[in-house]
Design a protein around this motif. Structure first.
Motif, PDB file in Angstrom:
ATOM      1  N   ASP A  36       0.827  -1.209   0.000  1.00 49.92           N
ATOM      2  CA  ASP A  36       0.000   0.000   0.000  1.00 49.92           C
ATOM      3  C   ASP A  36       0.861   1.260   0.000  1.00 49.92           C
ATOM      4  N   ASP A  37       2.130   1.108  -0.340  1.00 48.34           N
ATOM      5  CA  ASP A  37       3.040   2.254  -0.335  1.00 48.34           C
ATOM      6  C   ASP A  37       2.554   3.349  -1.282  1.00 48.34           C
ATOM      7  N   LYS A  38       2.818   4.593  -0.883  1.00 50.40           N
ATOM      8  CA  LYS A  38       2.502   5.725  -1.742  1.00 50.40           C
ATOM      9  C   LYS A  38       3.367   5.674  -3.005  1.00 50.40           C
ATOM     10  N   THR A  39       2.891   6.340  -4.036  1.00 48.34           N
ATOM     11  CA  THR A  39       3.615   6.315  -5.307  1.00 48.34           C
ATOM     12  C   THR A  39       5.022   6.878  -5.164  1.00 48.34           C
ATOM     13  N   TYR A  40       5.180   7.954  -4.391  1.00 49.46           N
ATOM     14  CA  TYR A  40       6.509   8.548  -4.244  1.00 49.46           C
ATOM     15  C   TYR A  40       7.463   7.618  -3.497  1.00 49.46           C
ATOM     16  N   VAL A  41       6.885   6.792  -2.569  1.00 50.09           N
ATOM     17  CA  VAL A  41       7.710   5.816  -1.839  1.00 50.09           C
ATOM     18  C   VAL A  41       8.180   4.724  -2.804  1.00 50.09           C
ATOM     19  N   ILE A  42       7.265   4.244  -3.626  1.00 49.95           N
ATOM     20  CA  ILE A  42       7.617   3.218  -4.610  1.00 49.95           C
ATOM     21  C   ILE A  42       8.645   3.759  -5.598  1.00 49.95           C
ATOM     22  N   ALA A  43       8.478   5.003  -6.030  1.00 50.39           N
ATOM     23  CA  ALA A  43       9.441   5.624  -6.944  1.00 50.39           C
ATOM     24  C   ALA A  43      10.842   5.583  -6.351  1.00 50.39           C
ATOM     25  N   ALA A  44      10.962   5.965  -5.071  1.00 51.05           N
ATOM     26  CA  ALA A  44      12.268   5.958  -4.402  1.00 51.05           C
ATOM     27  C   ALA A  44      12.817   4.543  -4.269  1.00 51.05           C
ATOM     28  N   LYS A  45      11.924   3.585  -3.999  1.00 51.47           N
ATOM     29  CA  LYS A  45      12.365   2.202  -3.818  1.00 51.47           C
ATOM     30  C   LYS A  45      12.905   1.577  -5.101  1.00 51.47           C
ATOM     31  N   VAL A  46      12.470   2.068  -6.249  1.00 47.97           N
ATOM     32  CA  VAL A  46      12.943   1.488  -7.515  1.00 47.97           C
ATOM     33  C   VAL A  46      13.952   2.398  -8.230  1.00 47.97           C
ATOM     34  N   GLY A  47      14.462   3.418  -7.518  1.00 46.08           N
ATOM     35  CA  GLY A  47      15.591   4.179  -8.058  1.00 46.08           C
ATOM     36  C   GLY A  47      15.263   5.499  -8.713  1.00 46.08           C
ATOM     37  N   TYR A  48      14.034   6.002  -8.538  1.00 45.34           N
ATOM     38  CA  TYR A  48      13.673   7.292  -9.128  1.00 45.34           C
ATOM     39  C   TYR A  48      13.581   8.341  -8.033  1.00 45.34           C
ATOM     40  N   GLN A  49      14.383   9.379  -8.149  1.00 48.94           N
ATOM     41  CA  GLN A  49      14.383  10.429  -7.136  1.00 48.94           C
ATOM     42  C   GLN A  49      13.161  11.335  -7.267  1.00 48.94           C
ATOM     43  N   GLU A  50      12.644  11.468  -8.487  1.00 50.74           N
ATOM     44  CA  GLU A  50      11.484  12.337  -8.709  1.00 50.74           C
ATOM     45  C   GLU A  50      10.250  11.505  -9.000  1.00 50.74           C
ATOM     46  N   GLN A  51       9.227  11.686  -8.225  1.00 49.94           N
ATOM     47  CA  GLN A  51       7.966  10.949  -8.418  1.00 49.94           C
ATOM     48  C   GLN A  51       7.368  11.263  -9.791  1.00 49.94           C
ATOM     49  N   ASN A  52       7.417  12.538 -10.194  1.00 49.88           N
ATOM     50  CA  ASN A  52       6.814  12.925 -11.472  1.00 49.88           C
ATOM     51  C   ASN A  52       7.478  12.209 -12.644  1.00 49.88           C
ATOM     52  N   TYR A  53       8.811  12.113 -12.588  1.00 46.75           N
ATOM     53  CA  TYR A  53       9.498  11.430 -13.689  1.00 46.75           C
ATOM     54  C   TYR A  53       9.183   9.933 -13.676  1.00 46.75           C
ATOM     55  N   PHE A  54       9.087   9.360 -12.473  1.00 52.04           N
ATOM     56  CA  PHE A  54       8.697   7.944 -12.357  1.00 52.04           C
ATOM     57  C   PHE A  54       7.325   7.727 -12.999  1.00 52.04           C
ATOM     58  N   SER A  55       6.390   8.611 -12.700  1.00 53.86           N
ATOM     59  CA  SER A  55       5.037   8.495 -13.264  1.00 53.86           C
ATOM     60  C   SER A  55       5.059   8.633 -14.777  1.00 53.86           C
ATOM     61  N   TYR A  56       5.908   9.541 -15.253  1.00 56.08           N
ATOM     62  CA  TYR A  56       6.028   9.755 -16.696  1.00 56.08           C
ATOM     63  C   TYR A  56       6.547   8.486 -17.395  1.00 56.08           C
ATOM     64  N   VAL A  57       7.614   7.900 -16.857  1.00 60.63           N
ATOM     65  CA  VAL A  57       8.210   6.695 -17.457  1.00 60.63           C
ATOM     66  C   VAL A  57       7.220   5.534 -17.360  1.00 60.63           C
ATOM     67  N   PHE A  58       6.550   5.413 -16.212  1.00 57.06           N
ATOM     68  CA  PHE A  58       5.585   4.321 -16.011  1.00 57.06           C
ATOM     69  C   PHE A  58       4.447   4.425 -17.028  1.00 57.06           C
ATOM     70  N   LYS A  59       3.911   5.620 -17.179  1.00 57.95           N
ATOM     71  CA  LYS A  59       2.790   5.811 -18.106  1.00 57.95           C
ATOM     72  C   LYS A  59       3.224   5.555 -19.548  1.00 57.95           C
ATOM     73  N   LYS A  60       4.453   5.925 -19.856  1.00 59.69           N
ATOM     74  CA  LYS A  60       4.955   5.722 -21.208  1.00 59.69           C
ATOM     75  C   LYS A  60       5.017   4.233 -21.556  1.00 59.69           C
ATOM     76  N   LYS A  61       5.351   3.401 -20.555  1.00 58.79           N
ATOM     77  CA  LYS A  61       5.460   1.965 -20.800  1.00 58.79           C
ATOM     78  C   LYS A  61       4.112   1.260 -20.741  1.00 58.79           C
ATOM     79  N   PHE A  62       3.317   1.578 -19.720  1.00 58.67           N
ATOM     80  CA  PHE A  62       2.087   0.816 -19.486  1.00 58.67           C
ATOM     81  C   PHE A  62       0.817   1.527 -19.958  1.00 58.67           C
ATOM     82  N   GLY A  63       0.949   2.780 -20.378  1.00 65.13           N
ATOM     83  CA  GLY A  63      -0.215   3.487 -20.913  1.00 65.13           C
ATOM     84  C   GLY A  63      -1.066   4.183 -19.881  1.00 65.13           C
ATOM     85  N   ILE A  64      -0.868   3.914 -18.585  1.00 60.99           N
ATOM     86  CA  ILE A  64      -1.613   4.586 -17.512  1.00 60.99           C
ATOM     87  C   ILE A  64      -0.650   4.937 -16.387  1.00 60.99           C
ATOM     88  N   SER A  65      -1.064   5.858 -15.520  1.00 60.90           N
ATOM     89  CA  SER A  65      -0.215   6.282 -14.410  1.00 60.90           C
ATOM     90  C   SER A  65      -0.166   5.191 -13.346  1.00 60.90           C
TER      91      SER A  65
END
Length: 540
Positions: free
Chosen positions: A503-532
């Motif tokens: 149930d981790d927050k998105t920004y926590v998950i971003a940090a756990k997988v190596g992304y310092q910026e939540q927004n950039y993590f969301s951008y890359v994720f959406k680019k691959k999977f089509g949704i945020s």
């Protein structure tokens, strides 16, 4: 000439589409090979698409245009950079100049202005390529570099095996007139630190760096009357090295006499004592390294026979006219043939060994010692590369079995060729296996460290003790993906796991997988999977 490649970088899709649509790229000499929304994505595309020009905005999320320009300048120094911005800020312009940005233009982008800039850049790229390809300029550069290139090749002849046809071609190209001689010999000249009397007031002795040049000039003048030759400097010991071509009518004894006269003249005219070590003569330029090593060995006897004259290796180390010895140069050539092949090269090397044994009129025990030396080289190679001897030799893999083959000259050639080919094959397989192991280790390291936001290819290669360029090439060859694409895939797959299982927050998950910026993590994720990420979690 082919169209140059350009990438557009701007966080506004409409701006990118507008620029791509309005410009007649082909007329300007370019093709748009890609576009990106931010600097981070641009770097990934630059690695994959290798553009000649990058046209980028300054204000962008995750990585701005100036930071992108700095990264490009570090990794791709020849790439041209154009920056466009909606801000007429002198500080931006100053930073752009420091980063060697070739153009800085303001939004909105004017079609005529940008087209003119692109044409100017095309002309600049054309000129750069033309200069690199210009035969006259290349010839002039070659002419200026020739003395350095020539000396490098002559030194290579002394220290590594070079095929005879390559030697002949290079010496012809470099205008070194020593081909076609009856035999060749190497001499090494060492300038001694002699005491200078009070009466000696030569300016030469006040400028020590000129002494070797003077000695070389004197040697050249005196030796040209006797033989064809080339003089050059050894970069290792800074000694003067002579390769003398002894033609019909000339002798090695005559060469020694002339070199003795050089020693006397150096002392008399230059007031500089020199010692000359003279090596064995050789009948082929492929063996010139052996003559050089024996000349260096001759100099080693200075402490015994004295300085200021010639020392001929045969005088201090008498030669057995029928000797058959497996020397260092022989071993180096053999190992190179076995390691790198191809099959024809190995066959030629084996044939050369057998012919040498046939021509050497020595006792059978000498043949046996020679063959055992070669067997020892093979065993050391097998051990060094951790090859399985039993797999290579089958039932003959035992050491006594190999010795039995070596002691019978008539069977030795067949055994040597068969074993060398098997070792070559095993080494090729070992190289392929080793690279696969390296890639596996790289994947393991990525899985263990993907959380690190600083996990770059350079950092990974420091762990692997490899160069980033070679690793990147081999990684893509083995996996079909560039390193950054593979790392992104690992991080996003881990993010999916965390979205599904925690149930981790998105920004926590971003940090756990190596992304310092939540927004950039969301951008890359959406680019691959089509949704945020948040919608992905809500949809599961």
């Amino acid at each position: 000439m082919e169209l140059y490649r350009i990438i557009l970088v701007d966080d506004e899709e409409e701006v990118r589409k507008s620029i791509i649509k309005k410009i007649d790229w082909e007329h300007a000499g370019f093709q748009v090979v890609g576009d990106a929304e931010n600097g981070q994505e641009a770097l990934e595309k630059i690695e994959a698409l290798e553009p000649d020009v990058v046209l980028t905005d300054i204000r962008m999320p995750y990585m701005d245009g100036l930071t992108l320009a700095e990264r490009i300048r570090q990794k791709y120094p020849s790439t041209k950079i154009i920056i466009f911005s909606g801000f007429d800020d002198f500080e931006y312009a100053k930073q752009a100049i420091k980063l060697n940005v070739i153009e800085y233009i303001l939004k909105p982008v004017n079609v005529e202005e940008l087209t003119a800039i692109l044409k100017k850049i095309k002309n600049s790229l054309d000129e750069e390529i033309s200069q690199r390809r210009n035969v006259n300029l290349l010839r002039e550069h070659y002419r200026r570099s020739l003395p350095v290139i020539r000396e490098q090749f002559l030194n290579d002849m002394l220290h590594r095996p070079i095929p005879e046809d390559v030697i002949a071609g290079k010496l012809w190209d470099y205008d070194v007139d020593i081909l076609g001689a009856k035999k060749w010999a190497v001499a090494v000249v060492e300038v001694e630190e002699g005491e200078i009397s009070k009466e000696q007031n030569l300016s030469l002795h006040r400028e020590q760096e000129l002494i070797p040049i003077s000695v070389r000039q004197l040697m050249g003048e005196m030796l040209r009357r006797y033989c064809r030759m080339v003089l050059f400097t050894s970069p290792v010991e800074m000694e003067q090295v002579l390769i003398a071509a002894i033609d019909e009518g000339g002798t090695q004894t005559g060469l020694i006499t002339v070199l003795g006269d050089v020693c006397k003249e150096a002392k008399r005219i230059l007031e500089v004592p020199i010692t000359v070590g003279i090596g064995h003569g050789c009948g082929s330029l492929t063996d010139i390294g052996s003559s050089y090593r024996s000349a260096v060995n001759a100099l080693g006897y200075k402490a015994i026979v004295g300085t200021g004259s010639t020392i001929y290796i045969n005088d201090v180390e008498p030669v057995d006219p029928g000797k058959l010895v497996w020397e260092g140069q022989d071993e180096a050539e053999w190992i190179a043939a076995v390691k790198f092949g191809p099959k024809e090269k190995i066959q030629q090397s084996v044939q050369k060994i057998l012919e040498r044994m046939e021509q050497a009129k020595v006792h059978a025990s000498r043949h046996q010692i020679f063959m055992l030396s070669i067997v020892n080289s093979m065993m050391q190679m097998i051990q060094q590369y951790d090859l399985e001897l039993a797999e290579i030799q089958g039932s003959e893999g035992s050491f006594p079995g190999i010795l039995g083959k070596a002691l019978k000259r008539e069977e030795f050639g067949n055994w040597l060729l068969k074993t060398a080919l098997l070792v070559n094959q095993a080494m090729n397989q070992e190289r392929e296996s080793s690279m696969k192991q390296v890639i596996q280790e790289a994947k393991r390291y990525i899985l263990e460290n993907y959380q690190d936001p600083e996990l770059s290819v350079e950092k990974l290669c420091r762990h692997l003790h490899m160069s980033p360029a070679y690793f990147s090439t081999m990684f893509k060859k083995e996996t079909g993906q560039a390193y950054i694409a593979y790392l992104t895939e690992v991080r996003l797959n881990k993010a999916v796991e965390l979205l599904n299982k925690t149930d981790d927050k998105t920004y926590v998950i971003a940090a756990k997988v190596g992304y310092q910026e939540q927004n950039y993590f969301s951008y890359v994720f959406k680019k691959k999977f089509g949704i945020s990420p948040s919608k992905y979690r809500g949809a599961k």
